[in-house]
Design a protein around this motif. Structure first.
Motif, mmCIF file in Angstrom:
data_model
loop_
_atom_site.group_PDB
_atom_site.id
_atom_site.type_symbol
_atom_site.label_atom_id
_atom_site.label_comp_id
_atom_site.label_asym_id
_atom_site.label_seq_id
_atom_site.Cartn_x
_atom_site.Cartn_y
_atom_site.Cartn_z
ATOM 1 N N UNK A 27 0.867 -1.177 0.000
ATOM 2 C CA UNK A 27 0.000 0.000 0.000
ATOM 3 C C UNK A 27 0.904 1.228 0.000
ATOM 4 N N UNK A 28 0.514 2.230 -0.753
ATOM 5 C CA UNK A 28 1.301 3.457 -0.856
ATOM 6 C C UNK A 28 0.918 4.360 0.309
ATOM 7 N N UNK A 29 1.883 4.590 1.200
ATOM 8 C CA UNK A 29 1.642 5.422 2.372
ATOM 9 C C UNK A 29 1.785 6.906 2.045
ATOM 10 N N UNK B 77 1.986 -6.080 3.602
ATOM 11 C CA UNK B 77 1.126 -6.700 4.603
ATOM 12 C C UNK B 77 1.919 -7.336 5.735
ATOM 13 N N UNK B 78 3.135 -7.791 5.452
ATOM 14 C CA UNK B 78 3.933 -8.445 6.494
ATOM 15 C C UNK B 78 4.598 -7.453 7.446
ATOM 16 N N UNK B 79 4.341 -6.164 7.254
ATOM 17 C CA UNK B 79 4.862 -5.137 8.155
ATOM 18 C C UNK B 79 6.129 -4.460 7.690
#
Length: 100
Positions: A63-65, A82-84
């Motif tokens: 995801x683009x923060x 997703x894995x952080x």
């Protein structure tokens, strides 16, 4: 006694002036850091379709923060998976990955 009141009044005034100067210096420093590398922040929905498609294709769980653009239409993308894990990607306006 008058001298004590006078000294206290001067001290209070100088502390107030110093606090205001420190706040303005901090704000100026923050602005300089934000544009120091030549990139200016843009909204993720303002990214070219080619850039968002490249992220989706190569990093499907990303995801683009935050997104940034420079004068050469190169994009700096701060992404998280997703894995952080998180990282920074660079792409041109055609969605090609570039080294910076």
């Amino acid at each position: 006694m008058k001298k004590l009141v006078f000294v206290l009044a001067l001290s209070l005034g100088s502390f107030t002036a110093f606090a205001q100067d420190a706040e303005s210096v901090q704000e100026e420093a923050t602005e300089v850091v934000a544009t120091q590398d030549g990139f200016n922040e843009v909204a993720a929905d303002e990214l070219p379709e080619a850039v968002t498609a490249a992220v989706s294709k190569n990093y499907p769980t990303a995801s683009i923060d935050k997104a940034y653009v420079n004068e050469e239409k190169q994009y700096k993308l701060e992404v998280s998976l997703e894995d952080g894990t998180a990282g920074t990607l660079y792409a041109d306006e055609s969605g090609n990955w570039i080294e910076m």
